[in-house]
Design an enzyme around this catalytic site. Structure first.
Site, short mmCIF file in Angstrom:
data_model
loop_
_atom_site.label_atom_id
_atom_site.label_comp_id
_atom_site.label_asym_id
_atom_site.label_seq_id
_atom_site.Cartn_x
_atom_site.Cartn_y
_atom_site.Cartn_z
N LYS A 52 2.58 73.26 -7.75
CA LYS A 52 1.75 73.47 -6.56
C LYS A 52 0.75 72.33 -6.41
CE LYS A 52 2.41 78.47 -6.70
NZ LYS A 52 1.93 79.81 -7.03
N GLN A 96 -3.02 82.50 -9.62
CA GLN A 96 -1.63 82.62 -10.06
C GLN A 96 -1.41 83.97 -10.75
OE1 GLN A 96 0.79 80.48 -9.31
NE2 GLN A 96 2.33 81.68 -10.38
N ASP A 119 -2.21 83.10 -0.11
CA ASP A 119 -1.04 83.83 -0.62
C ASP A 119 -0.67 85.00 0.29
OD1 ASP A 119 0.31 82.98 -2.92
OD2 ASP A 119 -1.36 83.54 -4.23
#
Ligand code: GUN
Length: 282
Positions: A52, A96, A119
């Site tokens: 990422k 994460q 997200d």
């Protein structure tokens, strides 16, 4: 024989487009910035986070990494989220998942400012998706929709079967397919006759994390098969679909690696740019 949906190539195209948008934003004095939070030392999560960060760099998005030890407390993590919410230079916040045992994932997600929730996991954004409002789409489902768009697939009226009911993939992709007028079935570990359900699908999305679970005779000839699985078997990455056999039956299929994975990251970048643009009223 199936046609391959080249997620890697499509992701590259999207990144190129995003680089231009970022350049424009930088000219306006607003470089997008993503904060990536990693708790603990799970090797797979470290790989994902590094990918990422690298992708951010490639398109000119600044990334800031925040590493907390596996022993971090819920309070420490919530404090970090509060700080990042306050930090005006941070446009997107990504924590994460999964978090180490003992930490409350849902409480952490709910603490993120929904306007920075790239997200799309915050309950407000999940709710917006559910009722069809504009929001941050979760990255993997958003990537799948881009792939269907890329092959000009007409979703309306088709039967879609989603294998898996996770908050990250199964539930949101089912919602999105529904929004595009598919008739959607979600299958999971308690579903009876999974094979029969799958074999009726015009669109089959496999997101269960079981290597090569979907066999060729589960697939309707000509179907679009989207493989979200990333399973490590004997040091090799394999999907949830028995690819070589499925390839002979499907109309379209996504490879692993090089299918859904790169698209997920591209959509994260897209959401980060969207967050930065929204902030400056673009
Ligand atoms: N873990 C697995 N997939 C994801 C994702 O899309 N976002 C985050 N934050 N964690 C994940």
């Amino acid at each position: 024989m199936a046609q391959i949906i080249d997620g890697k190539g499509l992701a590259q195209k999207i990144r190129k487009q995003l680089s231009q948008e970022v350049e424009e934003l930088v000219r306006l004095g607003k470089q997008p910035c993503l904060a990536v939070v990693l708790v603990g030392d799970d090797p797979a999560s470290q790989v994902y986070v590094n990918n990422k960060k690298r992708s951010c760099q490639e398109v000119g998005i600044e990334s800031k990494e925040f590493l907390l030890p596996a022993t971090a407390t819920q309070e420490e993590l919530l404090q970090l989220i509060d700080d990042l919410n306050q930090d005006n230079t941070v446009d997107g916040i990504l924590v994460q998942l999964p978090l180490p045992k003992g930490l409350d994932e849902q409480e952490v997600i709910a603490r993120i400012n929904p306007a920075k929730d790239v997200d799309g996991f915050h309950p407000v954004n999940v709710g917006k998706l559910y009722i069809g409002l504009d929001t941050f789409l979760p990255c993997t489902p958003a990537g799948i929709m881009e792939m269907l768009k890329e092959i000009n697939y007409d979703i309306s009226g088709k039967k879609a079967v989603v294998l898996g009911r996770s908050n990250i993939v199964g539930k949101p992709i089912a919602q999105l397919l529904l929004q595009y007028n598919a008739t959607v079935t979600i299958c999971h570990s308690r579903t009876k006759n999974i094979k029969e359900e799958c074999s009726q699908a015009d669109i089959l999305v496999a997101a269960v994390g079981q290597s090569q679970m979907v066999k060729a005779d589960w697939i309707k000839p000509g179907a679009v098969v989207i493989d979200v699985g990333i399973n490590r078997v004997d040091g090799k990455l394999v999907g949830d679909v028995d690819y070589d056999a499925a390839f002979q039956v499907a109309g379209w299929i996504t490879p692993v690696p090089g299918g859904v994975g790169p698209m997920t990251i591209a959509m994260l970048l897209k959401n980060t740019v969207k967050a930065a643009k929204t902030k400056i009223g673009f």
